[in-house]
Design a protein around this motif. Structure first.
Motif, PDB file in Angstrom:
ATOM      1  N   SER A 678       1.347  -1.127   0.333  1.00  0.00           N
ATOM      2  CA  SER A 678       0.204  -0.077   0.049  1.00  0.00           C
ATOM      3  C   SER A 678       0.581   1.431   0.098  1.00  0.00           C
ATOM      4  N   ALA A 679       2.320   0.892  -0.083  1.00  0.00           N
ATOM      5  CA  ALA A 679       3.195   1.733   0.046  1.00  0.00           C
ATOM      6  C   ALA A 679       2.670   3.272   1.038  1.00  0.00           C
ATOM      7  N   PRO A 680       3.149   2.245   1.822  1.00  0.00           N
ATOM      8  CA  PRO A 680       2.363   3.207   3.672  1.00  0.00           C
ATOM      9  C   PRO A 680       3.215   4.323   4.048  1.00  0.00           C
ATOM     10  N   LEU A 681       3.025   5.193   4.407  1.00  0.00           N
ATOM     11  CA  LEU A 681       4.602   6.633   5.008  1.00  0.00           C
ATOM     12  C   LEU A 681       4.990   5.678   5.556  1.00  0.00           C
ATOM     13  N   ASP A 682       4.572   4.954   6.985  1.00  0.00           N
ATOM     14  CA  ASP A 682       5.389   4.116   7.612  1.00  0.00           C
ATOM     15  C   ASP A 682       6.022   3.157   6.969  1.00  0.00           C
ATOM     16  N   GLY A 685       8.234   0.603   9.302  1.00  0.00           N
ATOM     17  CA  GLY A 685       7.172  -0.351  10.645  1.00  0.00           C
ATOM     18  C   GLY A 685       6.502  -1.528   9.394  1.00  0.00           C
ATOM     19  N   ALA A 713      15.784   1.813   5.621  1.00  0.00           N
ATOM     20  CA  ALA A 713      14.121   2.845   5.808  1.00  0.00           C
ATOM     21  C   ALA A 713      14.542   3.651   7.275  1.00  0.00           C
TER      22      ALA A 713
END
Lengths: 733, 307
Positions: A678-682, A685, A713
């Motif tokens: 989902s290409a998360p910000l985190d 994590g 990252a």
């Protein structure tokens, strides 16, 4: 399309079109007989005429649309110009994809000459093309004004065959041929009828060739009807014959391109569509399809031996694992159920932009459907193409894949009602919560006794008498299959598939497989429907009134009133889970009163009734989790995956946590992978969670790969550092 | 961002003893639902900032208290109390308006214009300032507020985006959600919070299938047009401006016995940073091997530091 050739007979009626040789009619006759060099010479001569109308016909014959239009404009402006000029001008507009202007001109012709049969024929042609239900009315007027108008009967035959009323189609085609022995469109209808019935159509094609050896339009006509009868491969083959017969028939190049696109091809469709486009055939379907082909560069394709999945690059990584897994589950289930294996891979395409899906399907935007099947190619909306809760991609995929199997099993010889009904039935058979629900429109149709007899049910799909009839017909067809399964056994549905494969009619299929006459079947089915939904239909207005009152109470914050009245409203119509449902109001009131047990009960009932709003289901999952039932919460959130798995990394994260806690490691890996996709910000994590799930599943290599991505990252990420050390320690021990 | 990580670490150390002054103002709601929402959001921020420790000086104005006069008094207090080495964060929640030339923050009684707010902030000696204007039309305030040493974040890209915004909700969520700390160094920078809130705001409109009526922007160079993403000099100050410390980061820095380990840690971080910077030019296997070795070593050093 109203063919110029078919109208040539009309020109004989033109009182004001008497010229020195050649006449437009003579030129069109040459064209109609496939004598193109002579026809072109003839049209060229016409363009030099002093008569504007003759020039218009000449330019038209030479495909000089601009000058034809200008000449018609001049001809129509002349004092005493006959109504025929506007009829022909309108026909030109129709041929050049401008139906509104065509209709205006046909109407102007009628105001000038109310007895102009050709104008009514023009209106009927446009109406038939736009499926607005008025074509037969216009045709009746045309035939009344000119009983010898063969083209009117040809169009009537076409409409009849589109509606699968084959006897009527044959009869109308015969009438046309009786009036005009060279009525090639009527011959094409007969050829199509033969091919649909798996008979040889050679004799008809021979007759067509005798009139015009280069008649591509006749093959196009046949292709059109084969396509409407789900014979997509055959339709493409006949579009190809059309191009072969008349390489300058640009509409056929376009139609061939679109037909090949439906079969999952890309390169040849692009070539054919470009030929059409570059030669001035730029109708919306051609232009839209070319644009769509261009957009395919934005798609990723994943090929496996039995599946080809095409998804938008932006969501491929997220959706492909879900679609792949579901598709394999479907293939396994249906292969066993229908005792058959598909001949090649099935291709599934999902479009995040609904209008792209519509263009993929029809060449035009504005399609109401969620998915469409062409042989072994399924095109459908991506879950991101609809508002959350509007669409269940899982149910749609099971539905469309049912078509793939049934169309293959019957060699595409299956009526619309049965293939749609069986597909709807399969949705509910696989997951009871996916069953087609009785909507207010359906209840109203039951109450008003608008359900159709089984022998006429196809009409409800193709030529609806009222706007909601298509939706009602889907429900009716599905419930008919439910009824057959429940009353006669699921196996009888398979027997019906075999009967249709043996080319039996619906009447014979019902009689032979179910052992009852279609009329008796209808009576029994309606009694079953009445038993099931009769009370709801009878109390429909009462339900609506009470729901309105309940909504007012909820709006006013009267939780006690809602708590008291909502159960009765739900009981009147338990299947209603749409906008402002009583379930939602009751659950809100229970929440306001702190009754979490009642809230869980209500939301569970909502889910079982087919409620599909992700927020409601997520709320249920939260309550189940808070109540200590993580397994139930995981099941509830899994439901949401089939509704809106996109743009919701939190959903995947939460479900991953639940599955990890439940030691369902493969599921946890799947969900955490979805978070990463989902290409998360985190990002760190997300990778760490995935690494943890891999580690728990005993997949140390994958765990190490993933935890390194997390630390790449965010090098200072302490939990990930600890996991890395743990993995390192394990590998050195 | 690669180079910024090192810079950030140094700044964290330098600013470890400085104070941060947080002023939050919830403006006029105009309707009960907005009143409640704005006040609630301000209180949420108040709670977050107060939990930040003794170095946090928190002032929160809501409801009838949030008048222009009270804002002036509060900012004057901050101006008197703070020093150049401190940091100052002003958060505006509520409705804003823009008439084409002037932005106004809507308050009970007289409003405050962007120019008024800028003048009040100018009197505050803190050299590093952050103004987070989450109101409608807040993009219209950037030109008046921006100056070197002051980063400005607004919920809208211009004064013409006039619909009520949701940016504040996600800004606050960023300060509460550990996931917003994307580099996991236990300090939340203004850039991390901005990226989180901007992404969540965009997702809100996308999920609702609504046309987005707000597009958050920032300026931290003190001049020119605000931008939506870091680059071309924009984003450096926000990336070095710590809004919250989330864990025990900084505690080790105060322990002289761990100086060697800290130096080793910093060296490893620099090495990892350099490896990542040169990744494209390296053999993938070699990169992987060197990165793994450095990360494992860093993890071990961190383990020692945490003892």
């Amino acid at each position: 399309m109203m063919r110029a050739a078919s109208l040539s007979a009309l020109l004989l009626l033109c009182s004001g079109a008497a010229h020195a040789a050649p006449s437009p009619q003579a030129c069109w006759t040459l064209h109609r007989h496939g004598q193109q060099p002579q026809a072109e010479a003839c049209f060229t001569q016409l363009t030099r005429s002093a008569d504007a109308y003759a020039r218009a016909e000449g330019f038209w014959g030479l495909e000089d649309w601009q000058n034809a239009n200008e000449s018609f404009r001049s001809a129509a402006a002349e004092a005493g110009a006959p109504a025929l000029v506007k009829v022909r001008w309108g026909t030109l507009f129709h041929e050049r994809f401008n139906n509104p202007e065509a209709v205006n001109l046909f109407r102007e012709a009628l105001s000038q000459d109310p007895n102009r049969a050709g104008a009514y024929l023009g209106l009927a042609t446009v109406s038939a093309e736009e499926y607005d239900g008025k074509a037969n009315e216009y045709l009746a007027k045309a035939e009344a004004l000119d009983p010898k108008l063969a083209a009117a009967h040809e169009l009537a035959a076409r409409i009849a065959l589109e509606n699968d009323t084959r006897e009527l189609a044959a009869a109308e085609a015969d009438k046309a041929l009786a009036l005009d022995s060279e009525a090639t469109e009527a011959m094409a209808i007969h050829a199509a009828l033969d091919l649909i019935a798996d008979r040889s159509a050679d004799a008809w094609f021979a007759r067509i060739a005798a009139v015009n050896p280069h008649d591509g339009e006749a093959y196009q006509e046949v292709a059109h009807h084969l396509e409407l009868h789900y014979r997509f491969t055959d339709a493409a083959a006949y579009e190809r014959k059309a191009v072969g017969a008349d390489p300058r028939l640009w509409s056929a190049h376009s139609a061939l391109g679109i037909a090949l696109m439906r079969l999952g091809e890309v390169d040849e469709p692009a070539k054919e569509l470009e030929i059409a486009y570059n030669n001035g055939y730029r109708n919306p379907a051609t232009v839209n399809s070319l644009r769509l082909l261009d957009s395919f560069k934005n798609f990723d394709t994943t090929r496996q031996p039995t599946t080809v999945i095409k998804l938008d690059k932006k969501e491929n990584e997220l959706l492909e694992p879900y679609v792949q897994a579901e598709l394999h589950a479907i293939l396994d289930t249906y292969s066993k159920k229908y005792s058959m294996t598909l001949s090649g891979p099935v291709q599934v395409e999902m479009y995040p932009n609904h209008e792209d899906f519509a263009v993929r399907t029809m060449g035009m935007p504005g399609l109401g459907a969620l998915g469409v099947t062409f042989g072994q190619v399924v095109a459908m909306d991506s879950p991101s193409g609809r508002k959350p809760g509007d669409f269940n991609w899982g149910a749609t995929l099971w539905h469309e894949m049912s078509h793939v199997f049934i169309i293959t099993a019957t060699n595409q010889r299956v009526p619309r009602w049965f293939t749609e009904g069986l597909a709807v039935h399969e949705e509910g058979h696989h997951q009871p919560e996916w069953a087609d629900r009785v909507t207010p429109d359906v209840l109203a149709a039951i109450r008003d006794k608008k359900l159709l007899p089984v022998l006429k049910l196809d009409r409800g799909f193709v030529f609806p008498d009222y706007p909601q009839q298509v939706i009602v017909s889907y429900f009716q067809a599905g419930s008919m299959c439910d009824y057959i399964s429940e009353t006669y056994g699921e196996g009888k549905l398979l027997d019906m598939v075999h009967a249709y494969a043996a080319q039996k009619s619906t009447a014979a299929t019902v009689q032979d497989v179910l052992g009852v006459a279609p009329e008796v079947f209808d009576t029994q089915y309606l009694a079953w429907i009445d038993k099931k939904y009769g009370a709801e239909a009878a109390h429909f207005d009462e339900w609506r009134g009470k729901l309105k009152a309940l909504a007012a109470a909820a709006q006013a914050g009267q939780a006690s009133t809602v708590l008291a009245q909502a159960p009765a409203v739900i009981a009147l119509y338990p299947e209603y889970t749409g906008e402002a449902s009583a379930y939602a109001m009751l659950a809100d009131a229970q929440r306001d009163k702190g009754d979490s047990v009642g809230e869980v009960t209500t939301l569970t009932a909502y889910a079982h009734a087919g409620g599909s709003q992700p927020e409601m289901l997520k709320r249920l999952a939260s309550l189940q989790e808070a109540g200590g039932d993580k397994a139930a919460a995981a099941v509830t959130l899994t439901r949401v995956l089939y509704i809106y798995p996109v743009k919701d990394a939190d959903l995947h994260k939460h479900l991953g946590d639940l599955l990890l806690a439940e030691k369902q490691y493969d599921g946890a890996v799947r969900e955490y992978h979805a978070v990463v996709a989902s290409a998360p910000l985190d990002k760190a994590g997300a990778e760490y969670n995935l690494a943890q799930a891999y580690f728990a599943a005993g997949k140390r290599k994958e765990a190490e790969e993933t935890v390194l991505l997390a630390l790449e990252a965010a090098p200072d990420y302490r939990p990930a550092q600890k996991l890395l050390l743990q993995l390192q320690q394990g590998s050195t021990n | 961002m690669r180079r910024l990580a090192v810079l950030l670490c140094m700044l964290c150390t330098l600013n470890a003893s400085a104070a941060t002054y947080y002023v939050t103002v919830a403006g006029l709601g105009g309707a009960p639902e907005y009143e409640q929402r704005f006040t609630g959001e301000a209180h949420d921020l108040d709670k977050v900032f107060r939990a930040a420790g003794a170095a946090a000086h928190v002032y929160t104005l809501t409801g009838a208290q949030a008048t222009a006069a009270q804002v002036r008094i509060t900012l004057a207090t901050v101006a008197q109390s703070s020093t150049a080495g401190d940091e100052f964060v002003l958060t505006l929640i509520g409705h804003g308006s823009f008439d084409g030339t002037e932005y106004k923050f809507n308050l009970p009684g007289p409003d405050l214009s962007a120019a008024d707010l800028a003048a009040l902030c100018d009197r505050i000696p803190a050299k590093r300032q952050l103004v987070v204007d989450t109101t409608s039309a807040s993009g219209g305030a950037v030109a008046a507020l921006e100056r070197p040493g002051r980063a400005v974040i607004t919920a809208t890209k211009s004064g013409t985006e006039k619909n009520a915004t949701v940016f504040a909700r996600y800004w606050i969520e960023a300060l509460q959600d550990p996931a917003a700390d994307t580099d996991k160094n236990e300090t939340l920078t203004a850039m991390e919070a901005y990226a989180y809130a901007a992404k969540k705001t965009a997702a809100f409109y996308d999920e609702q299938k609504r046309l987005a009526t707000e597009h958050a922007v920032f300026d931290d160079t003190g001049r020119g047009e605000p931008v939506r993403e870091a680059g071309n000099g924009q984003g450096q100050m926000l990336s070095s401006l710590t809004i919250l410390r989330l864990g025990s980061a900084g505690a080790a820095a105060a322990d002289p016995a761990k100086g060697a380990l800290l130096a080793r840690k910093e060296a490893l971080e620099s090495k990892i940073d350099a490896l990542k910077y040169g990744k494209a030019a390296m053999d993938p296997g070699d990169y992987r091997q060197q990165l793994t070795a450095a990360l494992v070593e860093l993890a071990r050093v961190q383990g020692e530091l945490d003892k």
